[in-house]
Each structure stands twice: as C-alpha cells, then as structure tokens.
Design a protein around this motif. Structure first.
Motif, PDB file in Angstrom:
ATOM      1  N   TRP A 120      12.416 -32.853  34.641  1.00 36.06           N
ATOM      2  CA  TRP A 120      11.579 -32.018  35.502  1.00 36.06           C
ATOM      3  C   TRP A 120      10.706 -31.064  34.688  1.00 36.06           C
ATOM      4  O   TRP A 120      10.014 -30.206  35.248  1.00 36.06           O
ATOM      5  CB  TRP A 120      12.450 -31.239  36.483  1.00 36.06           C
ATOM      6  N   LEU A 121      10.717 -31.222  33.380  1.00 38.15           N
ATOM      7  CA  LEU A 121       9.922 -30.329  32.538  1.00 38.15           C
ATOM      8  C   LEU A 121       8.435 -30.408  32.876  1.00 38.15           C
ATOM      9  O   LEU A 121       7.767 -29.370  33.003  1.00 38.15           O
ATOM     10  CB  LEU A 121      10.133 -30.677  31.057  1.00 38.15           C
ATOM     11  N   ALA A 122       7.901 -31.613  33.005  1.00 40.19           N
ATOM     12  CA  ALA A 122       6.454 -31.751  33.247  1.00 40.19           C
ATOM     13  C   ALA A 122       6.018 -31.068  34.536  1.00 40.19           C
ATOM     14  O   ALA A 122       5.044 -30.294  34.536  1.00 40.19           O
ATOM     15  CB  ALA A 122       6.055 -33.226  33.237  1.00 40.19           C
ATOM     16  N   PRO A 123       6.702 -31.299  35.685  1.00 38.45           N
ATOM     17  CA  PRO A 123       6.293 -30.578  36.895  1.00 38.45           C
ATOM     18  C   PRO A 123       6.386 -29.059  36.751  1.00 38.45           C
ATOM     19  O   PRO A 123       5.514 -28.331  37.242  1.00 38.45           O
ATOM     20  CB  PRO A 123       7.259 -31.093  37.962  1.00 38.45           C
ATOM     21  N   VAL A 124       7.433 -28.595  36.071  1.00 46.18           N
ATOM     22  CA  VAL A 124       7.603 -27.146  35.907  1.00 46.18           C
ATOM     23  C   VAL A 124       6.482 -26.567  35.052  1.00 46.18           C
ATOM     24  O   VAL A 124       5.915 -25.503  35.361  1.00 46.18           O
ATOM     25  CB  VAL A 124       8.983 -26.837  35.295  1.00 46.18           C
ATOM     26  N   VAL A 125       6.128 -27.258  33.973  1.00 44.08           N
ATOM     27  CA  VAL A 125       5.055 -26.765  33.100  1.00 44.08           C
ATOM     28  C   VAL A 125       3.702 -26.790  33.818  1.00 44.08           C
ATOM     29  O   VAL A 125       2.965 -25.800  33.814  1.00 44.08           O
ATOM     30  CB  VAL A 125       4.989 -27.597  31.800  1.00 44.08           C
ATOM     31  N   VAL A 126       3.371 -27.925  34.455  1.00 42.46           N
ATOM     32  CA  VAL A 126       2.037 -28.089  35.041  1.00 42.46           C
ATOM     33  C   VAL A 126       1.839 -27.204  36.259  1.00 42.46           C
ATOM     34  O   VAL A 126       0.787 -26.587  36.427  1.00 42.46           O
ATOM     35  CB  VAL A 126       1.787 -29.571  35.381  1.00 42.46           C
ATOM     36  N   PHE A 127       2.873 -27.116  37.120  1.00 43.03           N
ATOM     37  CA  PHE A 127       2.699 -26.387  38.373  1.00 43.03           C
ATOM     38  C   PHE A 127       3.408 -25.037  38.408  1.00 43.03           C
ATOM     39  O   PHE A 127       3.313 -24.324  39.411  1.00 43.03           O
ATOM     40  CB  PHE A 127       3.185 -27.244  39.548  1.00 43.03           C
TER      41      PHE A 127
ATOM     42  N   GLY B 234      15.706 -39.594  38.356  1.00 49.47           N
ATOM     43  CA  GLY B 234      14.733 -40.555  38.877  1.00 49.47           C
ATOM     44  C   GLY B 234      13.527 -39.868  39.483  1.00 49.47           C
ATOM     45  O   GLY B 234      12.377 -40.253  39.227  1.00 49.47           O
ATOM     46  N   ALA B 235      13.777 -38.830  40.293  1.00 51.24           N
ATOM     47  CA  ALA B 235      12.658 -38.098  40.890  1.00 51.24           C
ATOM     48  C   ALA B 235      11.829 -37.408  39.810  1.00 51.24           C
ATOM     49  O   ALA B 235      10.592 -37.395  39.863  1.00 51.24           O
ATOM     50  CB  ALA B 235      13.183 -37.074  41.892  1.00 51.24           C
ATOM     51  N   GLY B 236      12.516 -36.833  38.815  1.00 48.15           N
ATOM     52  CA  GLY B 236      11.782 -36.194  37.719  1.00 48.15           C
ATOM     53  C   GLY B 236      10.950 -37.175  36.926  1.00 48.15           C
ATOM     54  O   GLY B 236       9.825 -36.884  36.529  1.00 48.15           O
ATOM     55  N   LEU B 237      11.495 -38.376  36.687  1.00 52.09           N
ATOM     56  CA  LEU B 237      10.753 -39.417  35.968  1.00 52.09           C
ATOM     57  C   LEU B 237       9.498 -39.820  36.732  1.00 52.09           C
ATOM     58  O   LEU B 237       8.422 -39.977  36.148  1.00 52.09           O
ATOM     59  CB  LEU B 237      11.643 -40.641  35.756  1.00 52.09           C
ATOM     60  N   VAL B 238       9.627 -40.018  38.046  1.00 53.62           N
ATOM     61  CA  VAL B 238       8.469 -40.409  38.861  1.00 53.62           C
ATOM     62  C   VAL B 238       7.390 -39.340  38.796  1.00 53.62           C
ATOM     63  O   VAL B 238       6.203 -39.633  38.588  1.00 53.62           O
ATOM     64  CB  VAL B 238       8.903 -40.657  40.318  1.00 53.62           C
ATOM     65  N   LEU B 239       7.786 -38.072  38.978  1.00 54.45           N
ATOM     66  CA  LEU B 239       6.800 -36.990  38.950  1.00 54.45           C
ATOM     67  C   LEU B 239       6.198 -36.824  37.560  1.00 54.45           C
ATOM     68  O   LEU B 239       4.999 -36.566  37.425  1.00 54.45           O
ATOM     69  CB  LEU B 239       7.443 -35.685  39.408  1.00 54.45           C
ATOM     70  N   THR B 240       7.018 -36.979  36.531  1.00 50.90           N
ATOM     71  CA  THR B 240       6.516 -36.838  35.164  1.00 50.90           C
ATOM     72  C   THR B 240       5.464 -37.890  34.856  1.00 50.90           C
ATOM     73  O   THR B 240       4.363 -37.579  34.389  1.00 50.90           O
ATOM     74  CB  THR B 240       7.676 -36.938  34.161  1.00 50.90           C
TER      75      THR B 240
ATOM     76  N   ASN C 202      -0.223 -39.739  34.410  1.00 52.95           N
ATOM     77  CA  ASN C 202      -1.217 -40.739  34.791  1.00 52.95           C
ATOM     78  C   ASN C 202      -2.212 -40.209  35.816  1.00 52.95           C
ATOM     79  O   ASN C 202      -3.347 -40.689  35.884  1.00 52.95           O
ATOM     80  CB  ASN C 202      -0.504 -41.990  35.317  1.00 52.95           C
ATOM     81  N   GLY C 203      -1.801 -39.221  36.606  1.00 51.38           N
ATOM     82  CA  GLY C 203      -2.747 -38.582  37.518  1.00 51.38           C
ATOM     83  C   GLY C 203      -3.787 -37.775  36.763  1.00 51.38           C
ATOM     84  O   GLY C 203      -4.987 -37.846  37.065  1.00 51.38           O
ATOM     85  N   ILE C 204      -3.342 -37.019  35.766  1.00 54.15           N
ATOM     86  CA  ILE C 204      -4.301 -36.254  34.954  1.00 54.15           C
ATOM     87  C   ILE C 204      -5.123 -37.201  34.090  1.00 54.15           C
ATOM     88  O   ILE C 204      -6.278 -36.904  33.754  1.00 54.15           O
ATOM     89  CB  ILE C 204      -3.553 -35.185  34.129  1.00 54.15           C
ATOM     90  N   ALA C 205      -4.568 -38.374  33.781  1.00 53.92           N
ATOM     91  CA  ALA C 205      -5.364 -39.383  33.064  1.00 53.92           C
ATOM     92  C   ALA C 205      -6.562 -39.838  33.891  1.00 53.92           C
ATOM     93  O   ALA C 205      -7.578 -40.263  33.330  1.00 53.92           O
ATOM     94  CB  ALA C 205      -4.491 -40.585  32.712  1.00 53.92           C
ATOM     95  N   ILE C 206      -6.457 -39.764  35.228  1.00 48.01           N
ATOM     96  CA  ILE C 206      -7.616 -40.107  36.061  1.00 48.01           C
ATOM     97  C   ILE C 206      -8.751 -39.130  35.778  1.00 48.01           C
ATOM     98  O   ILE C 206      -9.931 -39.503  35.807  1.00 48.01           O
ATOM     99  CB  ILE C 206      -7.244 -40.120  37.550  1.00 48.01           C
ATOM    100  N   ASN C 207      -8.412 -37.878  35.477  1.00 49.57           N
ATOM    101  CA  ASN C 207      -9.455 -36.929  35.089  1.00 49.57           C
ATOM    102  C   ASN C 207     -10.078 -37.316  33.749  1.00 49.57           C
ATOM    103  O   ASN C 207     -11.294 -37.185  33.559  1.00 49.57           O
ATOM    104  CB  ASN C 207      -8.870 -35.516  35.005  1.00 49.57           C
ATOM    105  N   THR C 208      -9.252 -37.796  32.820  1.00 44.75           N
ATOM    106  CA  THR C 208      -9.796 -38.289  31.549  1.00 44.75           C
ATOM    107  C   THR C 208     -10.699 -39.489  31.808  1.00 44.75           C
ATOM    108  O   THR C 208     -11.786 -39.606  31.233  1.00 44.75           O
ATOM    109  CB  THR C 208      -8.647 -38.688  30.600  1.00 44.75           C
ATOM    110  N   ALA C 209     -10.259 -40.394  32.703  1.00 45.08           N
ATOM    111  CA  ALA C 209     -11.085 -41.542  33.082  1.00 45.08           C
ATOM    112  C   ALA C 209     -12.388 -41.085  33.724  1.00 45.08           C
ATOM    113  O   ALA C 209     -13.446 -41.685  33.518  1.00 45.08           O
ATOM    114  CB  ALA C 209     -10.311 -42.435  34.048  1.00 45.08           C
ATOM    115  N   HIS C 210     -12.313 -40.019  34.498  1.00 48.38           N
ATOM    116  CA  HIS C 210     -13.494 -39.448  35.143  1.00 48.38           C
ATOM    117  C   HIS C 210     -14.504 -38.985  34.097  1.00 48.38           C
ATOM    118  O   HIS C 210     -15.701 -39.259  34.189  1.00 48.38           O
ATOM    119  CB  HIS C 210     -13.045 -38.290  36.025  1.00 48.38           C
ATOM    120  N   GLU C 211     -14.015 -38.291  33.074  1.00 45.32           N
ATOM    121  CA  GLU C 211     -14.909 -37.834  31.997  1.00 45.32           C
ATOM    122  C   GLU C 211     -15.524 -39.011  31.265  1.00 45.32           C
ATOM    123  O   GLU C 211     -16.736 -39.038  31.003  1.00 45.32           O
ATOM    124  CB  GLU C 211     -14.106 -36.953  31.023  1.00 45.32           C
ATOM    125  N   LEU C 212     -14.735 -40.021  30.951  1.00 46.44           N
ATOM    126  CA  LEU C 212     -15.228 -41.179  30.202  1.00 46.44           C
ATOM    127  C   LEU C 212     -16.125 -42.069  31.055  1.00 46.44           C
ATOM    128  O   LEU C 212     -17.108 -42.624  30.564  1.00 46.44           O
ATOM    129  CB  LEU C 212     -14.041 -41.989  29.677  1.00 46.44           C
TER     130      LEU C 212
END
Length: 379
Positions: free
Chosen positions: A41-48, A110-116, A121-131
C-alpha cells in the motif's frame, strides 16, 4: 531577465517523476519486512497522502520561461529522456507486481498490488499523453507502448483528434459537466471515448478507401499491443495473472478519467455566431501551479497552455492569470472527486464564480441545480 541569466530552477527536480514507477520496488522491500502485506500500500499512501502534504508545504511555483529560452528548452534531450525512462521502469514494475500476484497473495496485499500497478500505469498514461502529442515517430510509438498495460491505446486517437477538438463542449465525453459526479462521468467518458476513437479512425481510413479492419487502424494496433503484452505475461506467470491484469488496467484508466474529470469540470466554450464553439483559450481548463505535483506529472496541471499549444513540451508550458484555478494540486483533487458532496461543495461555487454567477454559461448537467452554498458564494 535575459535568456542567458534565466535558469530552470526545477532542472534537478524533474527526475522525481521516476519515483512513481520505483514505488513498487520499495513496496516489495517493505512487504518482506515488518509491514508484511501492507507494504504493497506504499504507492497509494505516497501518491494520495504524502504528495498532497508535500504539495501544501511547498506551495505554488508560477515561474514561466521567457519565450526566447523556449527553443533551447524544446531541443534539450534532458527533458525528453526523463519521459523515455519512465517506460522501462513502468514495465519492470508491472513484471514485479505480476510475479508477486502469481506467487499467491491475501486480500490486503492483493488490493495493494492492484492499486500500486494501477497507479504506475495510470500515471504512465500521462507520460503517453506527453509523448503522443509530439511529431517525432519514436515518441508516438513510445506513447502507445506506455498505454498498453491499461488497454487504453485508443486514448492516443481520441485524445489528440477528439478531445482537443471538442474540449469544454457538451459533445466531449472527457469534459465533465457542472453537477455531474465522477461516478456518473466515469461510464460516460469511458464508453464515449472508446466510441469516438473508433469513429475517428474508421472515418480516417474510409477517406483513404480502406476498411477499418486493417493493421493500419491505430485503435486495433494499440489493442493488439495490449493483447500481446497480456499473453506474454500469462505465458510467464500462468492464467492466474489475468484477473490482476484486468483489475490494474481498470484502476489505471480510472485514474486517468479522474484527472479528465477535474481538468474541465463545468467549463464551456461559448457558441459563436456561426454556431461553432469559440476558440480554446486559457479560460477553458482548470489549472494548478502546485510545484510538487507539476514535477511528478510533467506539468500536466498547466493544462490551459497545453490545450492552446499541444506541441509545446512540458518544460515550456506556462501559467496564465486568466485560467481558473483549482484550490489544490491534482493528487489532492482526485481524492476529493471521489466524494461527490465534498467535490460539489468545493468546486460548484468556483465554476459559478468563474461565470459571474450565471450557470447558463457553464457546461451543465441536465439535472444541475444551484446548491445554497454556491448561491451564497456567488452572491
């Protein structure tokens, strides 16, 4: 200030965008220690959690580069290589999370893995947006590669040729309406974006006398990349990984749609005498100058300049005084958007204030009614 004297104060900060795809590896390390399954759950805690707090502490940075410095900034390989490096880190993170899922995890992990994985990959869509907005062929292909893990390759077509044409109009599925909750917006934008991408690509091919059922169809080739990626991961990890891939994809593109929701909420390009909407300008996007989130999102929050000048690279985007401003950065506002009463209490008065209290000038949901708090805020 002269061009020679001007320096990008954020130059050493831009690589921090690569912290996001590094979070799964930190989560892996934590999950093997005292944190156990909660390490994921580290990624959700850090990002949000952490990023909004750091955003608040560091505040806004409204520095704009002088126009004379823009050509050199646009040419600099330093900035584009940061976007390129996101992709191998993204795919490595996906491989790690797939491996952990396939090894067997409990509900918390499992829930933490899905969110992580979904966040990366959701923020990667922003990278895709820039490219994807750039003319260079390699960057446009890298954009599609970044979109493959979420199965959202049609975004490449719909965003560039659909959203940028119809933005801040009722016809745009990615422009949220005043009074529309995120949970009502989500199915409308997901289905509407997919339909629009297919229609745009079908129309393009038919103008060239071709059937849409061809490898030249950018929507089909993008989806084919997802199928191949998922097939390769299934071959390595077994069928058990498919539910994980589907769930993280939904989490990833839902994060994108939450950002879409807040970027143009309630804003409307007014009709002209010709019946067409007025030209896009800085008034038609919600902006934020929060320093930290802008670094992590390649200045996506300077959305007004992006819509006016989609070929400008992230390091050259400007802030404008006339743009409506969010009360916090995207990381904070995405969480607020998930709670419709809170979102409306904060944002509806701002939309109405932007239009001088006249709700008829806004892009309204058909069921919109001005709440008492909004009426009070606008007088």
């Amino acid at each position: 200030m002269t061009v020679d004297a001007w320096r990008d104060r954020r130059l050493p900060l831009w690589p921090l965008a690569l912290v996001v795809p590094a979070l799964p590896f930190a989560g892996l390390a934590l999950s093997g220690g005292p944190a156990g399954p909660w390490g994921w759950w580290l990624a959700p805690v850090v990002v949000f959690g952490l990023i909004p707090l750091v955003d608040l502490a560091f505040g806004d940075d409204r520095q704009n580069p002088p126009e004379e410095a823009v050509p050199a900034l646009q040419r600099s390989p330093y900035y584009r290589w940061i976007t390129y490096l996101y992709l191998p880190a993204q795919y490595a993170a996906l491989a790690v999370t797939c491996r952990e899922w396939a090894a067997g995890v409990g509900p918390a992990a499992g829930a933490g893995l899905v969110l992580t994985a979904g966040i990366v990959n959701g923020i990667a869509i922003n990278t895709a947006h820039e490219l994807g907005h750039k003319r260079e062929r390699v960057e446009r292909w890298l954009s599609r590669i970044a979109l493959a893990p979420t199965g959202y390759g049609h975004f490449f077509v719909e965003h560039n040729r659909g959203h940028h044409v119809r933005v801040a109009t009722p016809e745009d599925p990615a422009s949220a309406r005043l009074g529309e909750s995120f949970w009502r917006f989500w199915p409308r934008t997901v289905a509407g974006g997919l339909r629009s991408a297919w229609r745009l690509e079908t129309a393009r091919l038919r103008l060239r006398g071709r059937s849409p059922w061809t490898w030249r169809n950018d929507v089909l080739t993008a989806w084919a990349m997802t199928v191949l990626l998922f097939a390769a991961l299934t071959a390595v990890h077994g069928w058990t990984v498919l539910p994980f891939l589907a769930l993280q994809a939904v989490a990833g593109f839902s994060l994108l749609e939450a950002v879409n929701y807040l970027e143009h909420y309630g804003l409307l390009r007014q009709p002209t005498g010709t019946g067409r909407a007025e030209k896009v300008d800085p008034r038609h996007s919600w902006n934020s100058d929060r320093l930290v989130t802008n670094v992590f999102l390649f200045q996506l929050q300077r959305h007004s300049d992006h819509h006016a000048n989609p070929l400008r690279r992230y390091q050259t985007l400007r802030t404008f005084d006339v743009s409506p401003r969010l009360p916090a950065g995207y990381a904070t506002m995405v969480v607020v958007a998930l709670v419709p009463p809170l979102w409306r209490r904060i944002m509806d008065p701002r939309v109405l204030a932007h239009y001088g209290g006249d709700a008829s000038l806004a892009n309204r949901d058909r069921n919109f009614h001005t709440p008492p708090a909004a009426r009070t805020a606008t007088g």
